[in-house]
Enzyme design. Sequence first.
Site, mmCIF file in Angstrom:
data_model
loop_
_atom_site.group_PDB
_atom_site.id
_atom_site.type_symbol
_atom_site.label_atom_id
_atom_site.label_comp_id
_atom_site.label_asym_id
_atom_site.label_seq_id
_atom_site.Cartn_x
_atom_site.Cartn_y
_atom_site.Cartn_z
ATOM 1 N N ASP A 71 -4.773 -0.880 41.110
ATOM 2 C CA ASP A 71 -5.872 -1.735 40.610
ATOM 3 C C ASP A 71 -5.065 -2.555 39.430
ATOM 4 O O ASP A 71 -4.102 -2.646 39.053
ATOM 5 C CB ASP A 71 -6.919 -0.953 39.866
ATOM 6 C CG ASP A 71 -8.023 -1.687 38.950
ATOM 7 O OD1 ASP A 71 -8.388 -2.698 39.833
ATOM 8 O OD2 ASP A 71 -8.227 -1.460 37.934
ATOM 9 N N ASP B 91 -6.699 -4.860 36.488
ATOM 10 C CA ASP B 91 -7.185 -5.030 34.862
ATOM 11 C C ASP B 91 -7.425 -3.300 34.521
ATOM 12 O O ASP B 91 -8.171 -2.656 35.299
ATOM 13 C CB ASP B 91 -8.510 -5.888 34.831
ATOM 14 C CG ASP B 91 -8.980 -6.119 33.384
ATOM 15 O OD1 ASP B 91 -7.874 -6.160 32.588
ATOM 16 O OD2 ASP B 91 -10.106 -6.111 32.910
#
Length: 311
Positions: free
Chosen positions: A30, A32
Site C-alpha cells: 500500500d 499512503d
Amino acid sequence: MFKNNPKNLLELTKTDTEKWLNSFDTILTDCDGVLWHEGIAIDGVPEAIALLKARGKQIYFVTNNGIKTRRDIWQTATSIGYDIPETRIIAPIHAIVEYLQARNFRKKVYIIGAEAIRQELTEAGIESFGPGPDILQGKLSDYIAQQVAAQSTDEVGAVIVGFDEHITFPKMLKASNFLGSNAACLFMTTNTDAVHRYPEFRIPGTGALLSALETTVGRKALQFGKPNPGICEELIKSGRLVAERTLMIGDVCKVDILFGHNCGFQTLLVGTGHNSEYELDEVLQTPGENQRYYVPDFFIPSLGNLTELIS
C-alpha cells in the site's frame, strides 16, 4: 479457531528473519500510511524498499486512491525517493479505464468522484461528465424535470463512484436514475473504504457514498480496489507473481490485510497508518467469523525498521 497475534519482525532471530525474507519473491505494498504520509516519505522507508529490491524482490505499489491518476501517484512516488516504473503501480482509476477499453466502451460515463477520473477517461478517448459541484436549485420537482429527465439514460453506459467532496442529493439522483433506468449500465467504484483517519476523526469514504447508491438501485458495484482480489488476477494468471511467494504490506487490517488473505498472500501490517495499531487491537479483541482474514501474519512498527533487519 481464531488466529494468534501477528509475529513482530523485530523480535525474530536473525535466522528466522532470513527464512522470512527468503519466503517471498514479490511484494505488493500500500502507499499512503506505509510509504508516505500526504506525499512525504516515511523515514527510512525508501531505503528499505531499495534494500528489498537489491535482494531481488519484485515490487508493486497497490493503492485505493481514487482521487489521483496513476501518473500522479507515480510522480509522487518518484519525487520522494522511490524507484518504480509507472506500470508497477496498481491504481483503481487506471484499472477502470482498462476495463472499459477492453470492452470497446463507446458511451458516456457519469462520475460521482474526482476530476482525476474524468482526466484518465478523456486521455483514453472516453467521454464523461459529473465531477465538481452540483447543487439543488429551487424545488426538487423542477430540478428533476429540467436536469434529470432531460438527460437521456441511453447515452450513459457507466456510472463510476469514487470519493467526492461535492456529493449532493442531485448527484445521487442522477446516478440512481442512470442505473435504475438501464440494467446494462455498468456500475463501478474505485474502492469501498467506508471511513478515513479513524479514530482521530472520521471522514466518510467512498464506501459510505456507495452504500447509499447500492441500496437505492438494488445492485452491487464492481470494485476496482482492495480488498477485491480481482485486481491481481491478471498478474497471477500471467505468472508474474505466485500467490504463495508474495507478500502484501499494508496499514489497514480490513482493507490491506483482508486483500492479502483474499489473494493467498503472506501479510505484513505496519504501524505507521493513522489507525493501524488501534484497528489491530480492535480486531484481536473482538473475535468473529471473519477475524482470521483481518489479522496479519507479521507486524512491524514501520517499514523503515526493515533496514535494521536487512543491512
